[in-house]
Design an enzyme around this catalytic site. Structure first.
Site, PDB file in Angstrom:
ATOM      1  N   ARG A 173       0.849  -1.191   0.000  1.00 29.51           N
ATOM      2  CA  ARG A 173       0.000   0.000   0.000  1.00 29.51           C
ATOM      3  C   ARG A 173       0.887   1.245   0.000  1.00 29.51           C
ATOM      4  NH1 ARG A 173      -3.319  -2.607  -1.704  1.00 29.51           N
ATOM      5  NH2 ARG A 173      -5.423  -3.086  -0.974  1.00 29.51           N
ATOM      6  N   GLU A 193      -2.774   7.849  -6.398  1.00 32.60           N
ATOM      7  CA  GLU A 193      -2.731   7.041  -7.619  1.00 32.60           C
ATOM      8  C   GLU A 193      -3.754   7.541  -8.631  1.00 32.60           C
ATOM      9  OE1 GLU A 193      -3.124   2.932  -6.513  1.00 32.60           O
ATOM     10  OE2 GLU A 193      -1.164   2.877  -5.545  1.00 32.60           O
ATOM     11  N   HIS A 198       0.241  -0.003 -10.131  1.00 32.10           N
ATOM     12  CA  HIS A 198      -0.542  -0.849  -9.222  1.00 32.10           C
ATOM     13  C   HIS A 198      -0.990  -2.132  -9.921  1.00 32.10           C
ATOM     14  CE1 HIS A 198      -3.127  -0.613  -5.344  1.00 32.10           C
ATOM     15  NE2 HIS A 198      -2.793  -1.856  -5.609  1.00 32.10           N
TER      16      HIS A 198
END
Length: 507
Positions: free
Chosen positions: A236, A265, A283
């Site tokens: 994370r 993000e 990601h």
């Protein structure tokens, strides 16, 4: 707790088609609406019992408060950062994830970044595409014999360890939950973070994002590491302090970083992405066909198993429910709720406790005062929120004791033929078990030959018929009697001339 009925589910992001198919095969209506804005989701969610999301949908308190029928939020993935779990818990909504769905994919990406950092693979590939042939510029290092520090030894950390051990790396780690003897069985020596930092050539983090893990790697901890340490974060964004990482990269204290996640993000600040010693991905930890298929299928199967009463897997805010999926537990829950309601009628106070029997008792204790639908998910939080925390609730076997302001109320019960029964109330042990169903009137008085006839006459004058009568076996002192009645009294004070105390309830 009553069975959870899920009739309609909204899927707000792209998930594997098996998710919809499994839900529909089990009689659940499914609607797929992706890329909804917050206002659109708030308008849509009110019609559904369940919501399935991945990581893009932000299930905020506003969304949850608009969801009048929502019973479950299913996250097709591991983390639940995008769900306001506290708001869901207060509304009695289960938040569920798929804890093992993307384990292998995340572990493999971590290993890929570790190997890429050691041999500069992405940088060399890009140089080749630009027409260069620069062997000296991309001199790397072997992983063999190097020390890998794994912070977080759950499913993913374990898989990373086993894979990197095959490269001859020594694996050490830290985890506040996994016992050292367990991690040692798969080749990871546990130690404190203070011991871990200075030993590592590489560090990878696999913890959830929470207050205790925000900025876990920061200026202070980087300073304790070997000069040139390389770090990987596929967990994370925020576990590694991004500003501190940039400073460590610039100074050479950190020799390289593999980042699949960021605080924001996509990241607007490109300082880390553009750094020559950083390998970054958008990601991709769970972005494999296999992980997506597994997560989509898992969340659907978990919802179906829960609805059918088979088992509960992946509930992050309702662990107490996991113990309730058996016929015996269903009967004990009925008993707990019924006995809790009896105690509630005698004393209007309680103190929180844990375990599903306690939750059942609290549902019974608070059911008349709560302004919302009580269940096992929200009852402990609501108990705390009431501010009536001056009571101790003790549970031993099937005996409950409620202590408030120096007064004690004790009840013990059992289940006979599927019906909860009361065996004892505050030292009054009944000759026959009292069935905890229907309208019940409890009163405290000294036993006398005229007591029953006097109470029956008073009830008749109020238009109430006696349907059953339970008396304690011991006929001395002040005792609690129970009368099953056709309806509750409009005013208990009518009994004052005959009894010392009285309470009534409908179960």
């Amino acid at each position: 707790m009553a069975p959870i009925s899920i009739r309609a589910v909204l899927i707000s992001e792209s998930v594997d088609p098996r998710c919809r198919a499994i839900l529909e095969e089990n009689g659940i209506r499914v609607t797929e609406k992706t890329s909804m804005k917050k206002d659109e989701l708030i308008a849509e969610i009110k019609d559904y019992d369940g919501l399935v999301v991945r990581s893009a949908t932000k299930v905020t308190a506003d969304v949850i408060n608009a969801a009048n029928n929502l019973k479950i939020i299913g996250r097709a993935g591991t983390g639940v950062d995008n769900v306001d779990v506290d708001a869901a818990t207060k509304k009695g909504i289960i938040v569920m994830n798929t804890p093992s769905g993307n384990t292998i994919s995340a572990a493999e990406l971590t290993c890929a970044l570790l190997m890429s950092l050691s041999r500069n693979v992405p940088q060399a590939a890009m140089s080749m595409k630009q027409g260069n042939w620069d062997r000296k510029k991309f001199m790397g290092a072997e992983l063999f014999g190097k020390v890998l520090g794994i912070v977080g030894l759950g499913r993913i950390g374990k898989e990373v360890a086993s894979r990197m051990q095959s490269f001859g790396m020594k694996t050490i780690g830290y985890d506040p939950i996994t016992p050292p003897e367990v991690s040692a069985s798969w080749g990871v020596e546990q130690m404190s973070l203070e011991q871990l930092w200075p030993q590592c050539d590489y560090i990878t983090v696999h913890t959830p994002l929470m207050p205790s893990t925000v900025g876990l790697l920061n200026d202070e901890t980087f300073a304790k590491c070997k000069k040139g340490v390389k770090v990987v974060n596929c967990a994370r964004g925020g576990i590694i302090d991004e500003a501190a990482l940039l400073r460590a990269l610039e100074s050479g204290q950190c020799g390289g970083a593999g980042l699949d996640v960021f605080v924001e993000e996509p990241p607007k600040d490109r300082s880390l992405v553009d750094h020559p010693n950083v390998i970054s991905c958008p990601h991709l930890g769970a972005s494999t066909k296999e992980a997506q298929a597994r997560c989509g299928e898992d969340i659907a199967l978990q919802i179906v198993d829960m609805v059918k009463g088979k088992k509960l897997v992946g509930a992050v805010n309702a662990q107490v429910l996991a113990s309730t999926f058996s016929q015996e537990s269903h009967q004990l829950i009925k008993l707990g709720e019924a006995v809790g309601a009896v105690l509630r009628s005698c004393r209007d106070c309680m103190e929180s406790c844990t375990g599903y029997m306690t939750s059942a008792v609290l549902v019974g204790l608070l059911s008349q005062d709560s302004g919302c639908c009580l269940n096992f998910i929200n009852v402990l939080n609501l108990a705390k929120d009431t501010g009536i925390m001056k009571t101790d609730l003790f549970i031993h076997a099937r005996t409950l004791e409620l202590v408030a302001d120096g007064c004690s109320f004790k009840a013990s019960g059992s289940v006979h033929g599927g019906i909860p029964v009361l065996l004892e109330l505050s030292d009054s042990v009944y000759r026959q078990p009292v069935a905890l169903t229907g309208n019940l009137l409890f009163f405290k008085a000294s036993a006398s030959p005229q007591l029953l006839s006097s109470v029956a006459g008073l009830l008749a004058a109020e238009g109430v018929q006696i349907q059953s009568f339970s008396a304690p076996a011991d006929g001395t002192g002040d005792l609690w009697f129970c009368v099953g009645v056709s309806s509750l009294l409009r005013d208990l004070s009518a009994l004052k001339p005959l009894v010392k105390d009285a309470a009534q309830l409908s179960i």
